[in-house]
Scaffold this motif. Sequence first.
Motif, PDB file in Angstrom:
ATOM      1  N   PRO A 145       3.853  31.724  13.720  1.00 43.95           N
ATOM      2  CA  PRO A 145       3.233  30.588  12.535  1.00 43.95           C
ATOM      3  C   PRO A 145       3.799  29.319  12.606  1.00 43.95           C
ATOM      4  O   PRO A 145       3.167  28.260  12.527  1.00 43.95           O
ATOM      5  N   ARG A 146       5.024  29.087  12.857  1.00 39.82           N
ATOM      6  CA  ARG A 146       5.754  28.156  13.039  1.00 39.82           C
ATOM      7  C   ARG A 146       5.081  27.152  14.195  1.00 39.82           C
ATOM      8  O   ARG A 146       5.066  25.739  13.984  1.00 39.82           O
ATOM      9  N   GLN A 147       4.625  27.431  15.131  1.00 37.78           N
ATOM     10  CA  GLN A 147       3.734  26.684  16.118  1.00 37.78           C
ATOM     11  C   GLN A 147       2.518  25.962  15.889  1.00 37.78           C
ATOM     12  O   GLN A 147       2.388  25.096  16.488  1.00 37.78           O
ATOM     13  N   PHE A 148       2.062  26.434  14.746  1.00 37.09           N
ATOM     14  CA  PHE A 148       0.877  25.867  13.995  1.00 37.09           C
ATOM     15  C   PHE A 148       1.183  24.714  13.330  1.00 37.09           C
ATOM     16  O   PHE A 148       0.338  23.894  13.012  1.00 37.09           O
ATOM     17  N   GLU A 149       2.632  24.578  12.923  1.00 38.15           N
ATOM     18  CA  GLU A 149       2.795  23.249  12.185  1.00 38.15           C
ATOM     19  C   GLU A 149       2.923  21.957  12.810  1.00 38.15           C
ATOM     20  O   GLU A 149       2.864  20.852  12.207  1.00 38.15           O
ATOM     21  N   LYS A 150       2.702  22.058  14.070  1.00 40.26           N
ATOM     22  CA  LYS A 150       2.821  20.772  15.135  1.00 40.26           C
ATOM     23  C   LYS A 150       1.376  19.960  14.937  1.00 40.26           C
ATOM     24  O   LYS A 150       1.165  18.715  15.109  1.00 40.26           O
ATOM     25  N   PHE A 151       0.334  20.892  14.430  1.00 38.43           N
ATOM     26  CA  PHE A 151      -1.024  20.338  14.588  1.00 38.43           C
ATOM     27  C   PHE A 151      -1.180  19.399  13.282  1.00 38.43           C
ATOM     28  O   PHE A 151      -0.792  19.690  12.007  1.00 38.43           O
ATOM     29  N   ALA A 152      -1.861  18.349  13.664  1.00 37.60           N
ATOM     30  CA  ALA A 152      -2.247  17.493  12.677  1.00 37.60           C
ATOM     31  C   ALA A 152      -3.314  18.123  11.650  1.00 37.60           C
ATOM     32  O   ALA A 152      -3.459  17.908  10.358  1.00 37.60           O
ATOM     33  N   LEU A 153      -4.180  19.220  12.186  1.00 43.65           N
ATOM     34  CA  LEU A 153      -5.301  19.694  11.590  1.00 43.65           C
ATOM     35  C   LEU A 153      -4.914  21.319  11.714  1.00 43.65           C
ATOM     36  O   LEU A 153      -5.108  21.817  12.721  1.00 43.65           O
ATOM     37  N   SER A 154      -4.753  22.023  10.660  1.00 48.07           N
ATOM     38  CA  SER A 154      -4.344  23.317  10.818  1.00 48.07           C
ATOM     39  C   SER A 154      -4.542  23.829   9.238  1.00 48.07           C
ATOM     40  O   SER A 154      -4.533  23.182   8.379  1.00 48.07           O
ATOM     41  N   ALA A 155      -4.470  25.219   9.298  1.00 45.38           N
ATOM     42  CA  ALA A 155      -4.712  25.936   7.968  1.00 45.38           C
ATOM     43  C   ALA A 155      -3.930  27.181   7.942  1.00 45.38           C
ATOM     44  O   ALA A 155      -3.922  27.855   9.122  1.00 45.38           O
ATOM     45  N   GLU A 156      -3.500  27.706   6.822  1.00 47.10           N
ATOM     46  CA  GLU A 156      -3.028  29.152   6.868  1.00 47.10           C
ATOM     47  C   GLU A 156      -3.600  29.770   5.478  1.00 47.10           C
ATOM     48  O   GLU A 156      -4.176  29.239   4.448  1.00 47.10           O
ATOM     49  N   PHE A 157      -4.207  31.039   5.835  1.00 48.49           N
ATOM     50  CA  PHE A 157      -4.890  31.918   5.094  1.00 48.49           C
ATOM     51  C   PHE A 157      -4.144  33.057   4.675  1.00 48.49           C
ATOM     52  O   PHE A 157      -3.472  33.644   5.567  1.00 48.49           O
ATOM     53  N   ASP A 158      -4.156  33.482   3.474  1.00 49.58           N
ATOM     54  CA  ASP A 158      -3.609  34.692   2.895  1.00 49.58           C
ATOM     55  C   ASP A 158      -4.177  35.827   3.684  1.00 49.58           C
ATOM     56  O   ASP A 158      -3.535  37.011   4.324  1.00 49.58           O
ATOM     57  N   ARG A 159      -5.255  35.712   4.211  1.00 50.47           N
ATOM     58  CA  ARG A 159      -6.259  36.942   4.727  1.00 50.47           C
ATOM     59  C   ARG A 159      -7.272  36.056   5.662  1.00 50.47           C
ATOM     60  O   ARG A 159      -7.752  35.209   5.347  1.00 50.47           O
ATOM     61  N   GLY A 160      -7.445  36.821   6.902  1.00 47.58           N
ATOM     62  CA  GLY A 160      -8.422  36.430   7.790  1.00 47.58           C
ATOM     63  C   GLY A 160      -8.439  37.248   8.934  1.00 47.58           C
ATOM     64  O   GLY A 160      -7.554  38.236   9.089  1.00 47.58           O
ATOM     65  N   SER A 161      -9.475  36.975   9.718  1.00 45.71           N
ATOM     66  CA  SER A 161      -9.790  38.123  10.883  1.00 45.71           C
ATOM     67  C   SER A 161     -10.474  37.346  11.838  1.00 45.71           C
ATOM     68  O   SER A 161     -11.311  36.598  11.809  1.00 45.71           O
ATOM     69  N   LEU A 162      -9.768  37.656  12.939  1.00 45.07           N
ATOM     70  CA  LEU A 162     -10.320  37.013  14.313  1.00 45.07           C
ATOM     71  C   LEU A 162     -11.809  37.559  14.373  1.00 45.07           C
ATOM     72  O   LEU A 162     -12.485  36.754  14.930  1.00 45.07           O
ATOM     73  N   ASP A 163     -12.274  38.616  14.087  1.00 39.14           N
ATOM     74  CA  ASP A 163     -13.636  39.263  14.181  1.00 39.14           C
ATOM     75  C   ASP A 163     -14.631  38.141  13.581  1.00 39.14           C
ATOM     76  O   ASP A 163     -15.824  38.312  14.011  1.00 39.14           O
ATOM     77  N   HIS A 164     -14.132  37.564  12.318  1.00 37.26           N
ATOM     78  CA  HIS A 164     -15.112  36.808  11.665  1.00 37.26           C
ATOM     79  C   HIS A 164     -14.970  35.313  12.300  1.00 37.26           C
ATOM     80  O   HIS A 164     -15.844  34.611  12.077  1.00 37.26           O
ATOM     81  N   PHE A 165     -13.816  34.924  13.035  1.00 33.65           N
ATOM     82  CA  PHE A 165     -13.620  33.614  13.563  1.00 33.65           C
ATOM     83  C   PHE A 165     -14.224  33.341  14.897  1.00 33.65           C
ATOM     84  O   PHE A 165     -15.041  32.410  15.027  1.00 33.65           O
ATOM     85  N   ILE A 166     -14.223  34.298  15.590  1.00 36.71           N
ATOM     86  CA  ILE A 166     -14.741  34.415  17.099  1.00 36.71           C
ATOM     87  C   ILE A 166     -16.388  33.793  16.888  1.00 36.71           C
ATOM     88  O   ILE A 166     -16.655  33.104  17.732  1.00 36.71           O
ATOM     89  N   PRO A 167     -17.037  34.635  16.131  1.00 37.99           N
ATOM     90  CA  PRO A 167     -18.659  34.068  16.260  1.00 37.99           C
ATOM     91  C   PRO A 167     -18.770  32.644  15.840  1.00 37.99           C
ATOM     92  O   PRO A 167     -19.820  31.932  16.364  1.00 37.99           O
ATOM     93  N   LEU A 168     -17.900  32.049  14.935  1.00 37.56           N
ATOM     94  CA  LEU A 168     -18.053  30.784  14.652  1.00 37.56           C
ATOM     95  C   LEU A 168     -17.773  29.803  15.808  1.00 37.56           C
ATOM     96  O   LEU A 168     -18.323  28.672  16.062  1.00 37.56           O
ATOM     97  N   LEU A 169     -16.796  30.190  16.677  1.00 39.21           N
ATOM     98  CA  LEU A 169     -16.431  29.421  17.642  1.00 39.21           C
ATOM     99  C   LEU A 169     -17.507  29.477  18.920  1.00 39.21           C
ATOM    100  O   LEU A 169     -17.900  28.738  19.452  1.00 39.21           O
ATOM    101  N   ARG A 170     -18.283  30.690  18.876  1.00 43.94           N
ATOM    102  CA  ARG A 170     -19.271  30.941  19.918  1.00 43.94           C
ATOM    103  C   ARG A 170     -20.491  29.782  19.619  1.00 43.94           C
ATOM    104  O   ARG A 170     -21.201  29.497  20.437  1.00 43.94           O
ATOM    105  N   GLN A 171     -20.579  29.825  18.362  1.00 45.66           N
ATOM    106  CA  GLN A 171     -21.908  28.953  17.909  1.00 45.66           C
ATOM    107  C   GLN A 171     -21.865  27.592  18.136  1.00 45.66           C
ATOM    108  O   GLN A 171     -22.694  26.988  18.534  1.00 45.66           O
ATOM    109  N   ARG A 172     -20.520  27.210  18.254  1.00 45.99           N
ATOM    110  CA  ARG A 172     -20.249  25.873  18.745  1.00 45.99           C
ATOM    111  C   ARG A 172     -19.768  25.868  20.434  1.00 45.99           C
ATOM    112  O   ARG A 172     -19.187  24.732  20.750  1.00 45.99           O
ATOM    113  N   ARG A 173     -20.027  26.698  21.015  1.00 49.74           N
ATOM    114  CA  ARG A 173     -19.970  26.814  22.473  1.00 49.74           C
ATOM    115  C   ARG A 173     -18.373  26.504  22.985  1.00 49.74           C
ATOM    116  O   ARG A 173     -18.211  25.962  23.819  1.00 49.74           O
ATOM    117  N   TYR A 174     -17.613  27.045  22.289  1.00 52.12           N
ATOM    118  CA  TYR A 174     -16.167  27.344  22.770  1.00 52.12           C
ATOM    119  C   TYR A 174     -15.904  28.536  23.819  1.00 52.12           C
ATOM    120  O   TYR A 174     -16.627  29.333  23.745  1.00 52.12           O
TER     121      TYR A 174
END
Length: 470
Positions: A145-174
């Motif tokens: 988690p500390r590796q994400f502190e170096k980003f100027a744009l980052s976020a931390e959620f108490d709960r989250g899932s990669l399964d929900h995040f991956i479709p969002l990335l695919r929509q934007r052609r990542y």
Amino acid sequence: MTLNTSNNSSKNTAVDTSDPPSTTSIGLLKRLQRYWKRELIPLLADLRLAIALLLAIAVFSVTGTVIEQGQTLAFYQANYPEDPALFGFLTWKVILTLGLDHVYRTWWFLALLILFGSSLMACTFKRQLPALRWFSRTWNFYSQPRQFEKFALSAEFDRGSLDHFIPLLRQRRYKIFQEGNKLYAHKGIVGRIGPIVVHVSMLLILAGSLYGAMTGFFAQEMVPSGETFQVRNIFDAGPWAAAQIPKDWSVKVNRFWIDYTPDGTIDQFYSDLSVLDQAGQEIDRQTIHVNKPLRHNGVTFYQADWGIAGVQFRLNNSPVLQLPMALLDTGGNGRFWGTWIPTKPDMSAGVSVVAKDLQGTLLVYDMNGQLISTVREGMATHVNDVDLAIVQIIGSTGLQIKADPGIPLVYAGFGLLMVGVIMSYISHSQIWALQTENGKFYVGGRTNRAQVIFEREMIEMLNQVRDVKG
């Protein structure tokens, strides 16, 4: 015993003295290699050096554009006198000494191009390619988690899932890479390749310029209508230009003419040219004018100038005679051509005829310089007890002849440069995500340009992750 000892000692001494030169050579080679890697390559790859060289090339290129290239000594002496000197220092002697009369073929200008090309190559192999390899290594996944502190744009959620995040990335052609609970995604990698393409394109342009400077030539010919010529009047050529100069074919000027506007000014001038082989057979024929040249075997003929070569006339019932006409010195008051036509067999009397264009009008002056008549082509006038008939005014075409084998490389380089510049404007965006065992979800990202657009895209995705979590 003494002799044997002495001989052995001599042999040992010879063997001992043979080793140091080899060791010295190896040491010198290693020092040169270290100097090359640690001193010379970093110096060539320095952006400040590249900018300085580019500015120097630009300045001297402007100089070669402002100062007329490839002119005669008399031209420079007349236009760049020693007193008064232009700008207080620029005289014909300075121009000829520094080679400013042929800037693009001087050793120092070619050396600048080679040095700038070396700088581009050093920068490409030392900075651009390693940077691209480094970006490929950033496909490593972040597991802390500390590796994400170096980003100027980052976020931390108490709960989250990669399964929900991956479709969002695919929509934007990542392009997505996943390893367990870790994720890396990127798009626009072509934006990182763009600078390399730009460097390669500039190297192509420099290579084409150098090749053209070494193998090309530039010539001028003033040819009357009906004449056949080979390229002879070469005033600027590279050291390896001999192979480009036409030797087994020639050019015939079938006809030269000028179209005039109703008010008498020149509209366009044309040359009907035929390319002839060694046997005199026509192998190509084109009519050229300004901005429409003739190209044959890598040599280009441009319509550049015109003149009056001569006049055909008849005295009473004589056969058609022809005399050349010369350009008169008018002190900058326009261009006029003239000749003297004898009207008596012993040449004791005659008239001067003057023309300013090919529209067919001649001014006739007596031996005292008085205007006595005006005659047009195809008409006659009575002077000195004879009838002077003008049959034809013969024009001559001024051709600029150029061969530059490096042009295809230069054009390819400029085409690739445009592609590289467009590629460089594409943003390279990277996003990392981590889902920890305790359910927390971390997201961070960065981009190399279009920061505002990337931030909006990231905030939109993070809001969607928050909504799913809720």
